[in-house]
Motif scaffolding. Sequence first.
Motif, mmCIF file in Angstrom:
data_model
loop_
_atom_site.group_PDB
_atom_site.id
_atom_site.type_symbol
_atom_site.label_atom_id
_atom_site.label_comp_id
_atom_site.label_asym_id
_atom_site.label_seq_id
_atom_site.Cartn_x
_atom_site.Cartn_y
_atom_site.Cartn_z
ATOM 1 N N GLU A 25 0.633 -1.199 0.019
ATOM 2 C CA GLU A 25 -0.046 0.026 -0.181
ATOM 3 C C GLU A 25 0.795 1.059 0.116
ATOM 4 O OE1 GLU A 25 -2.824 3.051 0.073
ATOM 5 O OE2 GLU A 25 -3.113 0.799 -0.557
ATOM 6 N N LEU A 26 2.177 1.350 0.763
ATOM 7 C CA LEU A 26 2.935 2.383 0.918
ATOM 8 C C LEU A 26 3.586 2.857 -0.535
ATOM 9 C CD1 LEU A 26 4.013 4.311 3.197
ATOM 10 C CD2 LEU A 26 5.843 2.952 3.349
ATOM 11 N N VAL A 27 4.120 1.604 -1.099
ATOM 12 C CA VAL A 27 4.542 1.843 -2.675
ATOM 13 C C VAL A 27 3.308 2.208 -3.542
ATOM 14 C CG1 VAL A 27 5.318 0.276 -4.693
ATOM 15 C CG2 VAL A 27 5.986 -0.168 -2.510
ATOM 16 N N HIS A 28 2.071 1.483 -3.335
ATOM 17 C CA HIS A 28 1.103 2.202 -4.250
ATOM 18 C C HIS A 28 1.062 3.765 -4.065
ATOM 19 C CE1 HIS A 28 -2.600 2.027 -6.624
ATOM 20 N NE2 HIS A 28 -3.157 2.887 -5.792
ATOM 21 N N ARG A 29 1.106 3.998 -2.974
ATOM 22 C CA ARG A 29 0.806 5.559 -2.473
ATOM 23 C C ARG A 29 1.708 6.422 -3.120
ATOM 24 N NH1 ARG A 29 -0.754 6.244 3.780
ATOM 25 N NH2 ARG A 29 -2.671 4.841 2.878
ATOM 26 N N HIS A 30 2.945 5.925 -3.271
ATOM 27 C CA HIS A 30 4.043 6.895 -3.249
ATOM 28 C C HIS A 30 4.887 6.538 -4.588
ATOM 29 C CE1 HIS A 30 3.124 8.920 0.291
ATOM 30 N NE2 HIS A 30 3.470 7.818 0.922
ATOM 31 N N ARG A 31 4.492 5.476 -5.365
ATOM 32 C CA ARG A 31 5.307 5.085 -6.304
ATOM 33 C C ARG A 31 5.280 6.262 -7.572
ATOM 34 N NH1 ARG A 31 7.217 0.555 -8.493
ATOM 35 N NH2 ARG A 31 7.544 0.293 -10.886
ATOM 36 N N ASP A 32 4.338 6.828 -8.030
ATOM 37 C CA ASP A 32 4.562 7.777 -8.968
ATOM 38 C C ASP A 32 5.426 8.848 -8.946
ATOM 39 O OD1 ASP A 32 2.521 6.207 -10.507
ATOM 40 O OD2 ASP A 32 1.028 7.534 -10.198
ATOM 41 N N ARG A 33 5.366 9.344 -7.696
ATOM 42 C CA ARG A 33 6.234 10.654 -7.467
ATOM 43 C C ARG A 33 7.660 10.296 -7.299
ATOM 44 N NH1 ARG A 33 5.276 15.558 -2.916
ATOM 45 N NH2 ARG A 33 6.947 17.018 -3.822
ATOM 46 N N LEU A 34 7.979 9.171 -6.519
ATOM 47 C CA LEU A 34 9.353 8.326 -6.482
ATOM 48 C C LEU A 34 9.754 8.164 -7.987
ATOM 49 C CD1 LEU A 34 8.562 6.383 -3.286
ATOM 50 C CD2 LEU A 34 9.758 8.740 -3.450
ATOM 51 N N TRP A 35 9.042 7.626 -8.875
ATOM 52 C CA TRP A 35 9.453 7.379 -10.145
ATOM 53 C C TRP A 35 10.064 8.783 -10.851
ATOM 54 C CZ3 TRP A 35 11.309 4.525 -13.785
ATOM 55 C CH2 TRP A 35 11.087 4.800 -15.382
ATOM 56 N N ALA A 36 9.114 9.606 -10.508
ATOM 57 C CA ALA A 36 9.420 11.019 -11.117
ATOM 58 C C ALA A 36 10.758 11.364 -10.680
ATOM 59 C CB ALA A 36 8.233 12.068 -10.950
ATOM 60 N N VAL A 37 10.901 11.369 -9.618
ATOM 61 C CA VAL A 37 12.406 11.824 -8.964
ATOM 62 C C VAL A 37 13.548 11.104 -9.430
ATOM 63 C CG1 VAL A 37 13.806 11.844 -6.972
ATOM 64 C CG2 VAL A 37 11.384 12.614 -6.861
ATOM 65 N N ALA A 38 13.228 9.690 -9.537
ATOM 66 C CA ALA A 38 14.260 8.811 -10.139
ATOM 67 C C ALA A 38 14.633 9.128 -11.787
ATOM 68 C CB ALA A 38 13.994 7.306 -9.992
ATOM 69 N N LEU A 39 13.465 9.332 -12.516
ATOM 70 C CA LEU A 39 13.756 9.614 -13.710
ATOM 71 C C LEU A 39 14.231 11.050 -14.134
ATOM 72 C CD1 LEU A 39 12.932 8.529 -16.714
ATOM 73 C CD2 LEU A 39 10.814 9.647 -16.457
ATOM 74 N N ARG A 40 13.901 12.047 -13.314
ATOM 75 C CA ARG A 40 14.678 13.495 -13.441
ATOM 76 C C ARG A 40 15.770 13.152 -12.857
ATOM 77 N NH1 ARG A 40 8.947 15.968 -11.160
ATOM 78 N NH2 ARG A 40 7.681 16.006 -13.063
#
Length: 209
Positions: A25-40
């Motif tokens: 649930e924690l991953v589902h909640r924050h994955r998109d924003r954390l992915w954006a940080v990693a990609l940028r």
Amino acid sequence: MTAAASSDADLIAAHAAGDPRAFSELVHRHRDRLWAVALRTLRDPEEAADALQEAFISAFRAAGSFRAESQVTTWLHRIVVNACLDRVRRRQARPTVPLPEAGPGEPVTPRDAMADRETSLVVRRALEELSEEQRVPIVLVDVEGYSVAETAQLLGIAEGTVKSRCARGRAKLAKVLGHLRNPDADANVPGDAHERRDVPSTRRHLEGR
């Protein structure tokens, strides 16, 4: 209380106590924003995906030692940034792959939307020209909205170092992006007024607003 209604801290505690659904649930909640940080930060989708996976594995294993001295999101961002920096150090001699400009079969967009997208690509390319040590704090401060103190904590460096790296990075961006000058652009890190005035709103253009 359902997992979806639980706070981040509750989910971390539940995971540490053995709840098999809490971390998902924690991953589902924050994955998109954390992915954006990693990609940028890494500019390479494959590298970013690998870094994010490594970060989630690290967080999964270290959740039991979380002491709530910071917000869970700050803790997760720190782990993701560290995973990205580890990959940067490992790939120093390897070439980087730029982000794709457009996907296949992309629909026609209105003129204004196309102009905004082109501007976003220009800003993104300008960020790619910065060194890693300058780009990472600028992404965290100007794109993700973290304060100087939070960014310093995330990166494990002094606040003055964050300010100086952002200032040097903004000076370089100002030269590259002078034709996109936005007098209303505002930065989170105090710096030279000329730099702040000449650098477009990095956050707005990268987020498509």
